[in-house]
Motif scaffolding. Structure first.
Motif, short mmCIF file in Angstrom:
data_model
loop_
_atom_site.label_atom_id
_atom_site.label_comp_id
_atom_site.label_asym_id
_atom_site.label_seq_id
_atom_site.Cartn_x
_atom_site.Cartn_y
_atom_site.Cartn_z
N PRO A 184 36.46 31.69 49.66
CA PRO A 184 37.90 32.11 49.88
C PRO A 184 38.86 31.09 49.45
CG PRO A 184 36.94 31.33 51.73
CD PRO A 184 35.93 31.48 51.05
N GLU A 185 39.94 31.68 49.06
CA GLU A 185 40.85 30.81 48.36
C GLU A 185 40.83 30.29 46.85
OE1 GLU A 185 42.29 28.20 51.52
OE2 GLU A 185 43.59 29.83 52.36
N GLN A 186 39.37 30.37 46.67
CA GLN A 186 39.25 30.04 45.13
C GLN A 186 39.50 31.00 44.18
OE1 GLN A 186 35.59 27.82 44.43
NE2 GLN A 186 35.18 27.87 46.71
N VAL A 187 39.94 30.65 42.86
CA VAL A 187 40.46 31.48 41.75
C VAL A 187 39.46 31.86 40.90
CG1 VAL A 187 42.13 32.05 40.16
CG2 VAL A 187 43.01 31.13 42.20
N PHE A 188 39.04 33.01 40.80
CA PHE A 188 37.93 33.37 39.65
C PHE A 188 38.61 34.09 38.72
CE2 PHE A 188 35.75 32.11 43.74
CZ PHE A 188 34.79 31.30 43.15
N SER A 189 38.26 33.87 37.49
CA SER A 189 38.75 34.66 36.11
C SER A 189 37.85 35.99 36.35
CB SER A 189 38.40 34.05 34.94
OG SER A 189 36.82 33.87 34.73
N ARG A 190 38.02 37.11 35.51
CA ARG A 190 37.52 38.25 35.49
C ARG A 190 36.08 38.02 35.06
NH1 ARG A 190 42.80 38.90 34.70
NH2 ARG A 190 43.75 40.61 35.77
N MET A 191 35.83 37.15 34.01
CA MET A 191 34.59 36.84 33.41
C MET A 191 33.65 36.28 34.45
SD MET A 191 32.48 37.22 31.14
CE MET A 191 33.47 37.87 29.52
N GLN A 192 34.54 35.22 35.12
CA GLN A 192 33.32 34.47 36.34
C GLN A 192 33.09 35.62 37.17
OE1 GLN A 192 36.34 31.62 37.45
NE2 GLN A 192 35.01 29.98 36.59
N LEU A 193 33.72 36.51 37.67
CA LEU A 193 33.53 37.56 38.41
C LEU A 193 32.25 38.41 38.05
CD1 LEU A 193 36.84 38.45 40.10
CD2 LEU A 193 34.88 37.21 41.06
N MET A 194 32.43 38.91 36.68
CA MET A 194 31.47 39.80 36.20
C MET A 194 30.29 38.82 35.81
SD MET A 194 33.78 41.34 32.91
CE MET A 194 32.35 42.29 32.35
N GLN A 195 30.02 37.74 35.63
CA GLN A 195 28.97 36.76 35.50
C GLN A 195 28.43 36.78 36.81
OE1 GLN A 195 27.48 35.60 32.95
NE2 GLN A 195 29.15 35.95 31.49
N GLN A 196 28.83 37.01 38.08
CA GLN A 196 28.40 36.73 39.30
C GLN A 196 27.88 38.21 39.85
OE1 GLN A 196 27.71 34.11 41.02
NE2 GLN A 196 28.56 32.90 39.59
N VAL A 197 28.39 39.18 39.45
CA VAL A 197 28.30 40.66 39.99
C VAL A 197 27.42 41.60 38.82
CG1 VAL A 197 29.22 42.50 41.08
CG2 VAL A 197 30.10 40.39 41.38
N TRP A 198 27.51 41.61 37.62
CA TRP A 198 27.19 42.60 36.69
C TRP A 198 25.90 41.84 36.34
CZ3 TRP A 198 32.22 43.23 38.29
CH2 TRP A 198 32.56 44.50 37.97
N GLU A 199 24.92 42.84 36.16
CA GLU A 199 23.62 42.43 35.35
C GLU A 199 23.72 42.10 33.99
OE1 GLU A 199 19.71 41.57 34.71
OE2 GLU A 199 20.97 41.79 36.87
N HIS A 200 24.60 43.09 33.16
CA HIS A 200 24.87 42.78 31.64
C HIS A 200 26.37 42.58 31.52
CE1 HIS A 200 20.70 43.91 30.98
NE2 HIS A 200 20.87 45.01 31.61
N PRO A 201 27.14 41.64 31.87
CA PRO A 201 28.37 41.21 31.69
C PRO A 201 28.89 41.30 30.43
CG PRO A 201 27.21 39.17 32.36
CD PRO A 201 26.28 40.40 32.52
#
Length: 242
Positions: A184-201
């Motif tokens: 919480p309260e940490q800012v993540f870029s779209r690419m960082q989120l994709m790297q964490q959630v998507w299998e093939h970002p």
């Protein structure tokens, strides 16, 4: 346990060699040429994976995917001759796990299927360890529970409650929200989120994150008017704490 795969493809020249390659992996395959047949068999039995052609004779593959996602969360891969960027975005946004353009090799499809299954296993069995960046102070002394403010997330069950209401989320919505809850309260870029959630970002576009954040916000708004997800223009997203 032998995997069961549903293949919905109307071109025999594509389906037959693909079916043969899948069976060589010791997977069972049921092949149908229409959306109607595919929906009918889904009502009768469960599958471990769905391979779905976009251009079916009786129904658009995207519409079929929407119907499937109303009842089943079986991992799904699109096959299509349409390789336009917008087509790929639509496929992912309506619930597909991956997208493969024609022509393709059966080995590529097999590799993608295995990668999706690995991600699902990671999500259900070891997601917390794989995505851990920092520890979040939590009132509840359990490594499987995140609880603060109006949030309660059970990482083992992959369930999230907001204001005591269990949220009905898609796989990507759950992945995004769980990751933000862990930090919480940490800012993540779209690419960082994709790297964490998507299998093939690398196979997706950053705007796909915006679409899933939008749908996630809509579901949270049904519970509370408060918007806990903060957009940081030019930077990304964060989850606020009260």
């Amino acid at each position: 346990m032998q995997k069961m795969i549903l293949l919905i493809e109307d071109e025999a020249a594509i389906a037959e060699p693909l079916q043969y390659a899948l069976k060589r992996e010791n997977w069972q395959v049921l092949w149908f040429m229409t959306a109607t047949e595919g929906l009918s068999v889904l009502d009768r039995q469960s599958f471990d994976f769905i391979i779905l052609d976009v251009g079916l004779p009786d129904m658009d593959g995207f519409e079929l995917c929407r119907k499937i996602r109303q009842h089943w969360q079986t991992p799904l891969l699109f096959l299509t001759a349409r390789n336009d960027e917008i087509e790929r975005i639509i496929g992912i946004e309506i619930g597909a796990d991956d997208y493969c353009g024609k022509p393709f090799s059966p080995r590529e499809i097999i590799s993608r299927i295995k990668a999706i299954w690995r991600r699902m296993q990671l999500s259900s069995e070891n997601r917390q360890e794989a995505h851990q960046v920092i520890q979040i102070p939590q009132p509840e002394k359990s490594e499987h529970i995140i609880a603060f403010d109006h949030w309660h997330a059970d990482l083992n069950r992959y369930q999230i409650k907001y204001y005591h209401q269990l949220l009905q989320l898609t796989r990507y919505e759950s992945g995004l929200l769980l990751f933000l809850l862990k930090h919480p309260e940490q800012v993540f870029s779209r690419m960082q989120l994709m790297q964490q959630v998507w299998e093939h970002p690398d196979h997706s576009l950053e705007r796909t994150v915006d679409t899933h954040i939008k749908s996630l916000r809509q579901k949270l708004k049904l519970v509370s008017e408060d918007d806990p997800i903060i957009t940081h223009r030019g930077l990304g997203y964060s989850l606020k704490r009260h």
